[in-house]
Design a protein around this motif. Structure first.
Motif, PDB file in Angstrom:
ATOM      1  N   ASP A 299       0.761  -0.938  -0.329  1.00 23.77           N
ATOM      2  CA  ASP A 299       0.104  -0.132  -0.366  1.00 23.77           C
ATOM      3  C   ASP A 299       1.001   1.122   0.338  1.00 23.77           C
ATOM      4  OD1 ASP A 299      -2.743  -1.463   0.532  1.00 23.77           O
ATOM      5  OD2 ASP A 299      -2.906  -1.316   2.262  1.00 23.77           O
ATOM      6  N   ARG A 300       2.348   1.117   0.552  1.00 22.03           N
ATOM      7  CA  ARG A 300       3.023   2.327   0.389  1.00 22.03           C
ATOM      8  C   ARG A 300       3.824   2.501  -0.462  1.00 22.03           C
ATOM      9  NH1 ARG A 300       0.125   3.918   2.886  1.00 22.03           N
ATOM     10  NH2 ARG A 300      -0.940   4.183   4.797  1.00 22.03           N
ATOM     11  N   GLY A 301       3.580   1.475  -1.566  1.00 22.29           N
ATOM     12  CA  GLY A 301       4.708   1.315  -2.918  1.00 22.29           C
ATOM     13  C   GLY A 301       6.018   0.716  -3.105  1.00 22.29           C
ATOM     14  N   ALA A 302       6.195  -0.807  -2.555  1.00 22.58           N
ATOM     15  CA  ALA A 302       6.904  -1.077  -2.192  1.00 22.58           C
ATOM     16  C   ALA A 302       6.914  -2.369  -3.396  1.00 22.58           C
ATOM     17  CB  ALA A 302       6.167  -2.358  -1.364  1.00 22.58           C
ATOM     18  N   THR A 303       8.066  -1.510  -3.958  1.00 23.64           N
ATOM     19  CA  THR A 303       8.172  -2.201  -5.423  1.00 23.64           C
ATOM     20  C   THR A 303       8.695  -4.070  -5.146  1.00 23.64           C
ATOM     21  OG1 THR A 303      10.185  -1.964  -5.532  1.00 23.64           O
ATOM     22  CG2 THR A 303       9.580  -0.505  -6.603  1.00 23.64           C
ATOM     23  N   ARG A 304       9.248  -4.154  -4.557  1.00 21.63           N
ATOM     24  CA  ARG A 304       9.752  -5.374  -3.896  1.00 21.63           C
ATOM     25  C   ARG A 304       9.397  -6.248  -2.290  1.00 21.63           C
ATOM     26  NH1 ARG A 304      15.222  -7.828  -6.710  1.00 21.63           N
ATOM     27  NH2 ARG A 304      14.527  -9.113  -5.804  1.00 21.63           N
ATOM     28  N   PHE A 305       9.162  -7.009  -2.065  1.00 22.38           N
ATOM     29  CA  PHE A 305       8.468  -7.894  -1.012  1.00 22.38           C
ATOM     30  C   PHE A 305       9.467  -9.033  -0.771  1.00 22.38           C
ATOM     31  CE2 PHE A 305       6.922  -9.246   2.656  1.00 22.38           C
ATOM     32  CZ  PHE A 305       6.790  -8.988   4.359  1.00 22.38           C
ATOM     33  N   ASP A 306      10.390  -9.620  -0.435  1.00 23.52           N
ATOM     34  CA  ASP A 306      11.317 -10.827  -0.743  1.00 23.52           C
ATOM     35  C   ASP A 306      11.367 -11.535   1.100  1.00 23.52           C
ATOM     36  OD1 ASP A 306      11.799 -10.088  -3.818  1.00 23.52           O
ATOM     37  OD2 ASP A 306      13.423  -8.544  -3.218  1.00 23.52           O
ATOM     38  N   PRO A 307      10.204 -12.583   1.501  1.00 25.06           N
ATOM     39  CA  PRO A 307      10.781 -12.870   2.235  1.00 25.06           C
ATOM     40  C   PRO A 307      11.810 -14.572   2.579  1.00 25.06           C
ATOM     41  CG  PRO A 307       8.814 -13.476   2.160  1.00 25.06           C
ATOM     42  CD  PRO A 307       9.107 -12.712   0.518  1.00 25.06           C
ATOM     43  N   ALA A 308      12.576 -14.736   3.677  1.00 24.38           N
ATOM     44  CA  ALA A 308      14.111 -15.105   3.511  1.00 24.38           C
ATOM     45  C   ALA A 308      12.760 -16.505   3.803  1.00 24.38           C
ATOM     46  CB  ALA A 308      14.532 -14.611   4.724  1.00 24.38           C
ATOM     47  N   LYS A 309      13.955 -17.382   2.835  1.00 30.52           N
ATOM     48  CA  LYS A 309      13.061 -18.597   2.868  1.00 30.52           C
ATOM     49  C   LYS A 309      12.856 -20.350   4.260  1.00 30.52           C
ATOM     50  CE  LYS A 309      13.160 -19.305  -2.586  1.00 30.52           C
ATOM     51  NZ  LYS A 309      13.629 -20.003  -3.215  1.00 30.52           N
ATOM     52  N   ASP A 310      13.985 -19.894   4.418  1.00 27.11           N
ATOM     53  CA  ASP A 310      14.622 -20.534   5.989  1.00 27.11           C
ATOM     54  C   ASP A 310      15.420 -19.435   6.288  1.00 27.11           C
ATOM     55  OD1 ASP A 310      17.241 -20.467   4.653  1.00 27.11           O
ATOM     56  OD2 ASP A 310      16.485 -22.294   3.650  1.00 27.11           O
ATOM     57  N   GLN A 311      16.403 -20.043   8.386  1.00 30.24           N
ATOM     58  CA  GLN A 311      16.402 -19.217   9.245  1.00 30.24           C
ATOM     59  C   GLN A 311      18.318 -19.036   8.281  1.00 30.24           C
ATOM     60  OE1 GLN A 311      16.057 -18.162  12.167  1.00 30.24           O
ATOM     61  NE2 GLN A 311      14.090 -18.285  11.037  1.00 30.24           N
ATOM     62  N   GLU A 312      18.955 -19.702   7.631  1.00 24.68           N
ATOM     63  CA  GLU A 312      19.885 -19.496   6.812  1.00 24.68           C
ATOM     64  C   GLU A 312      20.014 -18.089   5.790  1.00 24.68           C
ATOM     65  OE1 GLU A 312      23.198 -21.942   4.249  1.00 24.68           O
ATOM     66  OE2 GLU A 312      21.827 -22.808   5.238  1.00 24.68           O
TER      67      GLU A 312
END
Length: 457
Positions: A297-310
């Motif tokens: 909603d604030r215009g983010a162009t990418r959101f990349d969650p980390a897949k695991d703890q490493e």
């Protein structure tokens, strides 16, 4: 023989080869990570117990010889410098973990214990100490400068986590402040008087600190934005939503360029947030989804969650490399590391205003910060041999501090005052600064404890 010579000779008899007057040792203890010119002590004494600290202070107090506490030497604002010479008191060998009370979630350590060592020892207990600095630092030094770090948004700073102290006063008297109780209404809060005093009132030799349980679940992500305004507005919104946020860190476009170059990564060279949520698995999963929608909603162009703890650890390693990456933009130059902190709602305005000032100069100033609590840093890279660049950098720093104070903030969120920020104390404290001077004079009438730091008497 002068009083100083006599004091060094007396301490040499007491400590033998643990007292050094070599130039190399004095240089190591009189510079640190500061951009300020080194100021060397006349000697360095390495101590191993509270009683030995008391012996040194008693001898130095009688001769009015300055004493400068030294932990890991990572201070930014010249706290370990010795502008009047004297004795650098090396506390790094006081590094014992004295007790861990798992049931009460606290521990007592000597001042030379580093946060890394403590958390390594705590790993098997399921507990941890949360203050997460970018620097290698001792807990005594962290308490003395009221340090904080990336997790302050959730756990607070050293001010909030220290329960009690053992302190040696300038005359050698040993006192204990606070207790292991989580609250007390018994008299003046002397613990918080010494936390943040930067060694100007006494030497912290032992600390009792709060511990916390390792969270059940942790998820991290990196999020890119087209503008700094969009990124900072997302931070404000995320905090107002009451999500289970553990860390929120911000870097501007120039900082991301520096990280890409230093770490050989290919992140978008646009304003970026590092985010971490911790708690129960259900809460973290839900809040991560909410957070992704909020940033969109604030215009983010990418959101990349980390897949695991490493992968999460790798993301945070890039954040912790930010300072070295910044300095690599101009090799061999440390620069001024700014440290203002403002109310969260004022963060977008403060960043926008100072970046407009910087744009009118040739100074490179990558930005990174613990924006979850309104604290951000800019590394003002300048050639100290160039008078024009030096003046630009000093003017930018002064302008930023003035902006922060006008917006209801402070000249330092975590680095402290030392020598570097004394100029800004009158504007920040007004008549209250005179009360600080009175407290200093009452506790240290000979002005031997880290003299010339924080304010002039």
């Amino acid at each position: 023989m002068t009083d100083l010579d006599q004091t060094i000779a007396q301490l040499s008899e007491m400590f033998g080869d643990r007292l050094s007057t070599s130039l190399a040792m004095r240089e190591q203890h009189g510079s640190g990570e500061s951009w300020l010119r080194p100021a060397l002590p006349d000697a360095v004494v390495t101590v191993r117990s509270t009683e030995e600290v008391a012996q040194v202070l008693k001898v130095c107090n009688e001769a009015l010889v300055p004493v400068i506490p030294f932990g890991a030497g990572s201070s930014i604002e010249g706290q370990i410098h010795a502008p009047k010479g004297g004795i650098s008191l090396n506390l790094s060998e006081m590094n014992a973990i004295l007790s861990v009370e798992e049931a009460d979630m606290d521990c007592t350590v000597q001042c030379g214990v580093t946060r890394q060592k403590l958390n390594k020892e705590l790993r098997a207990t399921g507990l941890f100490f949360p203050v997460d600095l970018g620097a290698h630092a001792t807990l005594g030094g962290m308490a003395a400068t009221r340090a904080s770090g990336t997790t302050t948004v959730r756990y607070g700073s050293m001010r909030d986590l220290v329960l009690g102290l053992t302190v040696v006063l300038p005359d050698g008297q040993i006192i204990k402040t606070g207790s292991r109780a989580r609250k007390s209404a018994a008299g003046y809060d002397l613990t918080r008087l010494f936390v943040g005093a930067e060694g100007t009132l006494g030497v912290i030799t032992e600390l009792t600190v709060r511990l916390f349980g390792q969270p059940e679940c942790a998820r991290s992500a990196m999020c890119s934005f087209p503008t700094m305004e969009a990124a900072t507005e997302a931070v404000v919104m995320a905090l107002q939503f009451g999500l289970c946020l553990n860390r929120i860190e911000l870097a501007d476009s120039l900082q991301m360029q520096a990280i890409n170059s230093w770490c050989k990564t290919d992140f978008p060279a646009t304003p970026t947030l590092w985010l971490e949520l911790t708690g129960s698995e259900a809460a973290v999963t839900n809040d991560l989804e909410v957070l992704q929608g909020l940033t969109a909603d604030r215009g983010a162009t990418r959101f990349d969650p980390a897949k695991d703890q490493e992968a999460a650890a790798r993301l945070w390693r890039f954040r912790h490399e930010a300072l070295m990456a910044s300095r690599a933009l101009r090799p061999g130059i440390k620069g001024i590391s700014t440290d203002v902190c403002v109310p969260i709602s004022k963060l977008p305005a403060c960043i926008e205003r100072i970046q407009a000032v910087i744009a009118e100069t040739p100074i490179l100033a990558p930005l990174v910060g613990h924006v979850g609590d309104g604290n951000f840093h800019m590394v003002l890279l300048f050639d100290p041999g160039d008078p024009k660049e030096s003046q630009y950098a000093r003017d930018i720093n002064a302008a930023l501090v003035t902006m922060a104070q006008e917006l209801g903030g402070t000249c330092t969120g975590e680095h402290g005052i030392g020598l570097g920020k004394k100029t800004y104390m009158p504007a920040e404290h007004g008549p209250a600064l005179d009360l600080m001077r009175k407290l200093k004079h009452a506790i240290d009438p000979g002005n031997i404890m880290n003299p010339d730091k924080m304010f002039d008497l």
